[in-house]
Structure formats: C-alpha cells, structure tokens
Design an enzyme around this catalytic site. Structure first.
Site, mmCIF file in Angstrom:
data_model
loop_
_atom_site.group_PDB
_atom_site.id
_atom_site.type_symbol
_atom_site.label_atom_id
_atom_site.label_comp_id
_atom_site.label_asym_id
_atom_site.label_seq_id
_atom_site.Cartn_x
_atom_site.Cartn_y
_atom_site.Cartn_z
ATOM 1 N N GLU A 11 34.033 35.033 48.992
ATOM 2 C CA GLU A 11 35.414 35.531 49.095
ATOM 3 C C GLU A 11 36.374 34.437 49.538
ATOM 4 O O GLU A 11 37.574 34.627 49.519
ATOM 5 C CB GLU A 11 35.472 36.680 50.102
ATOM 6 N N GLN A 66 39.644 33.241 42.687
ATOM 7 C CA GLN A 66 38.582 32.973 41.706
ATOM 8 C C GLN A 66 37.706 34.226 41.512
ATOM 9 O O GLN A 66 37.372 34.589 40.383
ATOM 10 C CB GLN A 66 37.730 31.806 42.208
ATOM 11 N N HIS A 76 27.357 28.553 50.969
ATOM 12 C CA HIS A 76 26.536 28.744 49.765
ATOM 13 C C HIS A 76 25.238 29.466 50.116
ATOM 14 O O HIS A 76 24.760 30.323 49.376
ATOM 15 C CB HIS A 76 26.166 27.392 49.138
ATOM 16 N N MET A 133 28.965 24.085 42.854
ATOM 17 C CA MET A 133 29.179 22.714 42.393
ATOM 18 C C MET A 133 28.430 21.766 43.324
ATOM 19 O O MET A 133 28.755 20.584 43.418
ATOM 20 C CB MET A 133 30.671 22.390 42.344
#
Ligand code: PAF
Length: 289
Positions: free
Chosen positions: A159, A164, A48, A41
């Site tokens: 993780e 999720q 990331h 996002m």
C-alpha cells in the site's frame, strides 16, 4: 508439496526465461496448487518480505520477481542509480518459503520490436502520474507481462505505492485478468519512515530529514480530525517539509481511495498521499484517514 525446498538452506532457483517460469508454474497449478506472485524491482527490504509472508500465508507456491523495469523510470540517471542487489536478495529469499525467483533479462520482457503499452486512463493523470509522465504506463505494461508470463493466481503489492495498487486493481478489472490482487500495509522503520529501496540512496543527514514526510502526513491527519480543510492543511505541511530540508514537494493531498479524486474533508474512504524530493531522491508515503 509446498515447502519442498529446505528453507534457510538453499537459495530458491533463479529463473531467467518465461519458458522456465511457465513450466514451473504450470506443474504446480496442474497439481492443484495456488501460486502467489510478489513483483519487485529487487533491493529487498522488510516491506517486500511482508508481501512474501502474505503470499506464503495464502498460497502453496510463491514466486518473487526481480526486474528493474526501464519503462517506468523517467530519467536514465534514476534508472542507473536504482539499487541492484540480486545476490543479497537471493540470500534474503533463501530464508523464506519462496519457490522461485524470476529475474528475466530486459529482452525477455521487452523483446526486439515490442510496441504495446497498457495505459490506465484517469487514475494515472493525477498525483505521481502528473509528475512522472509515462511512469504508470510502464508499471501497467510490465505488471501485465509479469501476470501473463507467470499466470499466477494471486499477486501481492504494498500500500506504500497506493496509486500503483489502485491502477493495477483497475487494470485487472478492466482487462479481465485472472489474478487476484491483494494490497498489504506499508512497513515502517521504528521512527516511522516508510520502507523503500530508495532509502538506501539517502545519506545519514538526508535520512534524518526524511522523517518530516511521515510527520507532515500525521500532522495533516490530526488537522483533519480537528475539523480543518485539506487545502489549507496541505499548504502548512508543504511549508514544514521544505523548512525541514526537502527541496521540492510534488504533492501532499487528501484523495478518495477508489478514484483518487480530490477531497476537502475525508467524508468517504480517503488517504493522505505525498511525494517529495530530498537530496535528489524522490520519496512517497501515504496514510489512511
Ligand atoms: O512496486 C514496484 O516495485 C514496481 O513498480 C513493480 C510493481 C515491481 C513493477 O515494476
């Protein structure tokens, strides 16, 4: 073919439509290349980038998606406050071997009249799912769309969002989606705080208090190793976090990795997971035990 873009010199192209995305991915796959997907996002941080590096290591082509998904936010304020840093993210990705950024407008993911929801039962009823009704439906729906729009071969998730990751794995299995899901370890700041885009929302003071989350998980893990039972250790951990300055602890729990069921002791593969509020920001973390 992979790496044709000069890394560090030019930003990866930003694609805004699924047609442009499919054209690029189709071309790469027709040439026999493996395409990796890193859904984000935005507000990219080292966490990331570790996913990007994992994708670079095992795929010929890497697509990073940047889409702040309205369907997974529980409050309009949270959605509004979510950091949006696309310019800076594109600069950051220019230093990686990323072949395309997919940053679609909302209408490309949820066109007018969109009325389908992907819902994974059971796994989403607990932990964050119990505290954020509809959140995982929003995640499962957007991730399905990102998978079907990119048609990537592999997808990389952190993780840190352990629930999720398990929800996405189950969804891929149940729906026979042809993508391999890979989980990557949580990246932490030097002092142990799990990297998160939400950390940007913390004041210096709150940032210092945030450390109590990881510390509580570690202390609980030590307690389990010393033979303690999870419920009692969780109560003590919750009290310590509140004393440190967290305003609310949604949960701190020992759970089985596969089905997220409650455990008293880590007899099978297990994780300690926690979510708590600090200065209006919800932080999550988990560690293996
Ligand atoms: O983990 C995230 O950043 C989001 O939940 C994801 C997987 C990109 C879906 O919007």
């Amino acid at each position: 073919m992979a790496g044709a873009r000069i890394v560090g010199q030019a930003r990866p192209p930003v694609l805004r439509s699924k047609a442009a995305l499919r054209e690029a991915v189709g071309r790469w796959q027709a040439a026999g290349e493996v395409v990796g997907l890193v859904p984000t996002m935005g507000a990219l941080h080292e966490g990331h980038l570790s996913l990007v590096r994992a994708a670079e290591a095992s795929c010929d082509r890497v697509v990073v998606t940047i889409f702040v998904n309205p369907a997974q936010f529980n409050s309009p304020t949270d959605l509004e406050n979510y950091p949006r840093t696309e310019e800076r993210d594109a600069e950051t990705l220019a230093r990686c071997r990323v072949d395309a950024i997919y940053a679609p407008p909302v209408s490309e993911i949820y066109p007018q009249g969109f009325c389908t929801t992907v819902s994974v039962a059971g796994l989403t009823d607990v932990l964050c799912g119990a505290h954020r009704p509809g959140h995982f439906d929003g995640v499962a729906t957007v991730v399905t769309k990102l998978f079907t729009q990119t048609r990537a071969d592999r997808a990389f998730f952190g993780e840190k969002d352990f629930q999720q990751l398990q929800v996405i794995r189950r969804m891929v299995r149940d729906l026979d989606l042809e993508v391999e899901v890979l989980g990557c370890p949580t990246m932490r700041e030097e002092d142990g705080l799990a990297m998160s885009s939400r950390n940007l929302l913390l004041s210096d003071r709150a940032r210092a208090v945030a450390l109590a989350l990881h510390a509580a998980l570690q202390e609980m893990a030590e307690g389990l190793r010393a033979g303690g039972k999870a419920p009692a250790l969780a109560e003590a951990a919750r009290a310590r976090m509140l004393a440190a300055g967290f305003t609310e602890v949604d949960y701190i729990d020992l759970r089985a990795c596969d089905d997220l069921s409650v455990l008293e002791r880590p007899g099978r593969e297990a994780r300690l997971l926690a979510a708590a509020w600090l200065a209006g920001v919800r932080l999550i973390d988990n560690i293996a035990v």
